[in-house]
Enzyme design. Sequence first.
Site, short mmCIF file in Angstrom:
data_model
loop_
_atom_site.label_atom_id
_atom_site.label_comp_id
_atom_site.label_asym_id
_atom_site.label_seq_id
_atom_site.Cartn_x
_atom_site.Cartn_y
_atom_site.Cartn_z
N GLU A 60 0.83 -1.21 -0.01
CA GLU A 60 0.18 -0.15 0.06
C GLU A 60 0.84 1.19 0.02
O GLU A 60 0.71 2.32 -0.66
CB GLU A 60 -0.95 0.12 1.20
CG GLU A 60 -1.85 -1.21 1.29
CD GLU A 60 -1.32 -2.36 2.09
OE1 GLU A 60 -0.12 -2.60 1.86
OE2 GLU A 60 -2.17 -3.03 2.60
N CYS A 86 -2.68 -4.04 6.76
CA CYS A 86 -2.70 -4.60 8.19
C CYS A 86 -2.80 -3.39 8.74
O CYS A 86 -2.80 -2.07 8.57
CB CYS A 86 -1.14 -5.08 8.39
SG CYS A 86 0.05 -3.63 7.78
N TRP A 180 18.23 -38.66 -16.85
CA TRP A 180 17.05 -37.72 -16.47
C TRP A 180 15.80 -37.79 -17.55
O TRP A 180 15.99 -38.26 -18.48
CB TRP A 180 17.56 -36.11 -16.92
CG TRP A 180 18.73 -35.87 -16.07
CD1 TRP A 180 19.94 -35.80 -16.51
CD2 TRP A 180 18.81 -35.13 -14.91
NE1 TRP A 180 20.99 -35.37 -15.52
CE2 TRP A 180 20.11 -35.07 -14.82
CE3 TRP A 180 17.97 -35.14 -14.02
CZ2 TRP A 180 20.75 -34.68 -13.42
CZ3 TRP A 180 18.18 -34.61 -12.70
CH2 TRP A 180 19.58 -34.50 -12.32
N THR A 206 15.72 -41.33 -1.77
CA THR A 206 16.27 -40.47 -2.59
C THR A 206 17.76 -40.10 -2.63
O THR A 206 18.42 -40.14 -3.60
CB THR A 206 15.37 -39.21 -2.98
OG1 THR A 206 13.96 -39.72 -3.34
CG2 THR A 206 15.69 -38.36 -4.11
N LEU A 214 20.86 -30.82 -4.30
CA LEU A 214 19.81 -30.22 -3.91
C LEU A 214 20.16 -28.56 -3.95
O LEU A 214 19.14 -27.99 -3.08
CB LEU A 214 19.18 -30.76 -2.65
CG LEU A 214 18.80 -31.90 -2.79
CD1 LEU A 214 18.23 -32.53 -1.51
CD2 LEU A 214 17.80 -32.22 -3.93
N GLU A 300 11.32 -32.57 -3.21
CA GLU A 300 11.70 -33.52 -4.33
C GLU A 300 12.26 -34.87 -4.25
O GLU A 300 12.91 -35.28 -4.42
CB GLU A 300 13.10 -32.76 -4.98
CG GLU A 300 13.23 -31.18 -5.43
CD GLU A 300 14.30 -30.66 -5.92
OE1 GLU A 300 14.67 -31.47 -7.00
OE2 GLU A 300 14.53 -29.70 -5.68
N PRO A 303 8.58 -41.65 -4.38
CA PRO A 303 7.28 -42.02 -4.24
C PRO A 303 6.89 -42.30 -2.80
O PRO A 303 5.89 -42.10 -2.46
CB PRO A 303 7.10 -43.49 -5.05
CG PRO A 303 8.46 -43.56 -5.63
CD PRO A 303 9.31 -42.41 -5.33
N ARG A 304 7.79 -42.82 -1.82
CA ARG A 304 7.20 -43.02 -0.18
C ARG A 304 6.92 -41.66 0.27
O ARG A 304 5.85 -41.74 0.84
CB ARG A 304 8.26 -43.69 0.31
CG ARG A 304 8.44 -45.16 -0.22
CD ARG A 304 9.23 -45.95 0.59
NE ARG A 304 9.43 -47.38 -0.15
CZ ARG A 304 10.13 -47.55 -1.07
NH1 ARG A 304 10.91 -46.67 -1.79
NH2 ARG A 304 10.23 -48.81 -1.50
N LEU A 306 6.29 -38.73 -1.12
CA LEU A 306 5.22 -38.17 -1.91
C LEU A 306 3.91 -38.90 -1.41
O LEU A 306 2.81 -38.08 -1.14
CB LEU A 306 5.57 -38.13 -3.37
CG LEU A 306 6.18 -37.14 -3.97
CD1 LEU A 306 6.47 -37.40 -5.34
CD2 LEU A 306 6.12 -35.84 -3.50
N1 LIG Z 1 11.47 -38.46 -11.07
C1 LIG Z 1 11.55 -37.87 -9.95
O1 LIG Z 1 11.26 -36.52 -10.07
C2 LIG Z 1 12.16 -38.19 -8.80
C3 LIG Z 1 12.41 -37.50 -7.70
C4 LIG Z 1 12.94 -38.02 -6.54
C5 LIG Z 1 13.13 -39.53 -6.51
N2 LIG Z 1 13.12 -39.99 -7.68
C6 LIG Z 1 13.42 -41.45 -7.61
O2 LIG Z 1 12.84 -42.20 -6.66
C7 LIG Z 1 13.36 -43.26 -6.10
C8 LIG Z 1 13.53 -43.27 -4.55
O3 LIG Z 1 12.19 -43.55 -4.04
P1 LIG Z 1 11.97 -43.47 -2.55
O4 LIG Z 1 10.53 -43.93 -2.26
O5 LIG Z 1 12.62 -44.38 -1.82
O6 LIG Z 1 12.48 -42.11 -2.18
P2 LIG Z 1 11.85 -41.10 -0.85
O7 LIG Z 1 10.44 -41.21 -0.93
O8 LIG Z 1 12.64 -39.82 -1.39
O9 LIG Z 1 12.60 -41.71 0.35
C9 LIG Z 1 11.61 -42.71 0.98
C10 LIG Z 1 12.47 -43.17 2.29
O10 LIG Z 1 12.29 -41.79 2.89
C11 LIG Z 1 12.25 -42.39 4.39
N3 LIG Z 1 11.24 -41.68 5.11
C12 LIG Z 1 11.44 -41.13 6.29
N4 LIG Z 1 10.04 -40.41 6.73
C13 LIG Z 1 9.36 -40.96 5.84
C14 LIG Z 1 7.81 -40.62 5.60
N5 LIG Z 1 7.05 -39.84 6.64
N6 LIG Z 1 7.30 -41.20 4.46
C15 LIG Z 1 7.82 -41.83 3.61
N7 LIG Z 1 9.19 -42.11 3.55
C16 LIG Z 1 9.71 -41.55 4.76
C17 LIG Z 1 11.90 -43.84 4.50
O11 LIG Z 1 13.10 -44.32 4.86
P3 LIG Z 1 13.75 -44.55 6.28
O12 LIG Z 1 12.67 -45.86 6.84
O13 LIG Z 1 14.97 -44.95 6.01
O14 LIG Z 1 13.44 -43.47 7.00
C18 LIG Z 1 11.53 -44.02 3.22
O15 LIG Z 1 11.99 -45.26 2.41
C19 LIG Z 1 15.03 -43.08 -6.69
O16 LIG Z 1 15.21 -44.31 -7.73
C20 LIG Z 1 14.97 -41.68 -7.35
O17 LIG Z 1 15.66 -41.46 -8.33
C21 LIG Z 1 12.42 -39.70 -8.76
#
Ligand SMILES: NC(=O)c1ccc[n+]([C@@H]2O[C@H](COP(=O)([O-])OP(=O)(O)OC[C@H]3O[C@@H](n4cnc5c(N)ncnc54)[C@H](OP(=O)(O)O)[C@@H]3O)[C@@H](O)[C@H]2O)c1
Length: 374
Positions: A60, A86, A180, A206, A214, A300, A303-304, A306
């Site tokens: 403002e 504010c 990539w 990851t 990163l 970043e 799958p776990r 996310l």
């Molecule tokens: N294309 C893309 O954009 C992209 C991006 C990132 C990764 N990736 C690929 O994904 C793969 C890795 O997958 P990922 O699922 O293992 O990776 P992630 O989701 O980054 O890591 C998973 C690990 O994080 C830990 N973690 C801690 N707290 C968590 C929670 N609340 N929820 C879930 N996990 C938790 C767990 O291991 P602990 O039990 O040891 O804590 C779990 O096994 C690689 O191949 C990588 O290259 C691709």
Amino acid sequence: MTDERRTKRMLDLAARVAWRAWGDTDPNPLVGCVIAREGGRGDEIIGIGHHRRFGGLHAEREALADCRRRGHDPKGATLYCTLEPCRHVGKQPPCTEAVIEAGIARVVYARRDPGHESGGGCAVLETAGVESVCSDASMLATRLSDPFICRVRENRPWVIAKWAQTLDGKIATRTGESQWITGPLMRRRVHRLRSRVDAVLVGSGTAAADDPMLTARDVRRVRRVATRVVLDTGGRLSHDSALVRTAGQTPTVVVTASEATFPASVRVLRVGRGGDGVVDVTEALGRLWTELGVASVLVEAGPRVLGSLLQAGLIDEAFVHIAPMVLGDAEAMSVAVGRTAPRLTDGRRLSVVRARALGEDVELWCRRRGTGQS
Ligand SMILES: NC(=O)c1ccc[n+]([C@@H]2O[C@H](COP(=O)([O-])OP(=O)(O)OC[C@H]3O[C@@H](n4cnc5c(N)ncnc54)[C@H](OP(=O)(O)O)[C@@H]3O)[C@@H](O)[C@H]2O)c1
């Protein structure tokens, strides 16, 4: 022009101007402001301003200064602002004071400020005889304040997920290869995103698979240096990883539920475990905000993590980078895992803010549904 169309036009403009400071204002909100006067030949915009950086003039006051610089008197004009002005003294004096002193006749704003101290400016304006109206005519302006309002209401950072995927929704091959999937233009976008957030977060999976840095590289201006955060339940992050080795140069945090120790340059945040036995993401995010002041997180992860965030309803925004490629392998890794979703209604729906092509790839910018309410 109808009043609704005029309001939309002015608030859209205020929101677009505000976006210029993305990454410079946190933990303050992005705010834009337009001062206009209705004339016989249509509206005349006499001042534009935005909050440029944390601690700097509010939108403002910027707009009022712009107005005077251009030789206009704001008396009797309408002030359009993306957030309710504010009423408190923070790093700057109250905006309501400047608005009243300038003789503004009417204030139109897109979102109410929910802050205990800052909010309630419209009541102050009304008492001083300035008409004030909250309008949802501009979706752009309404949603601009989502991250700020999320922090105030939910006491946690705004969470932005970013992932690169194939057309069939895979983010890595069955062997874990992901570098990539998308091309160099998308990778530049990621570095730009990193340069505007307080933290970049991955899971230990990851960190182990990709050994990422990163950091924000090859960007024109790093607006804030993001802290690297690893969710690591058992403390298995290798001390030889790039993240640990460079923790002395770039802030690095390991969030763990274990007693594991790391070199002194790594900050360790010890949290509890969630129902699934891994780091409790809700507690982790809350403490990143309350203890480290992290206002925005770029996820970043794989799958776990996310999947956990989706399950907890903690993904506010997503940048999905899609490559025109199909793996066609059921064992390749999906974007998110860990949920049970037998019906389509179990899915998490996002709204698309923008879709655009960059090189051979497409970027979908999405927001969680349900935000954007006053
Ligand atoms: N294309 C893309 O954009 C992209 C991006 C990132 C990764 N990736 C690929 O994904 C793969 C890795 O997958 P990922 O699922 O293992 O990776 P992630 O989701 O980054 O890591 C998973 C690990 O994080 C830990 N973690 C801690 N707290 C968590 C929670 N609340 N929820 C879930 N996990 C938790 C767990 O291991 P602990 O039990 O040891 O804590 C779990 O096994 C690689 O191949 C990588 O290259 C691709």
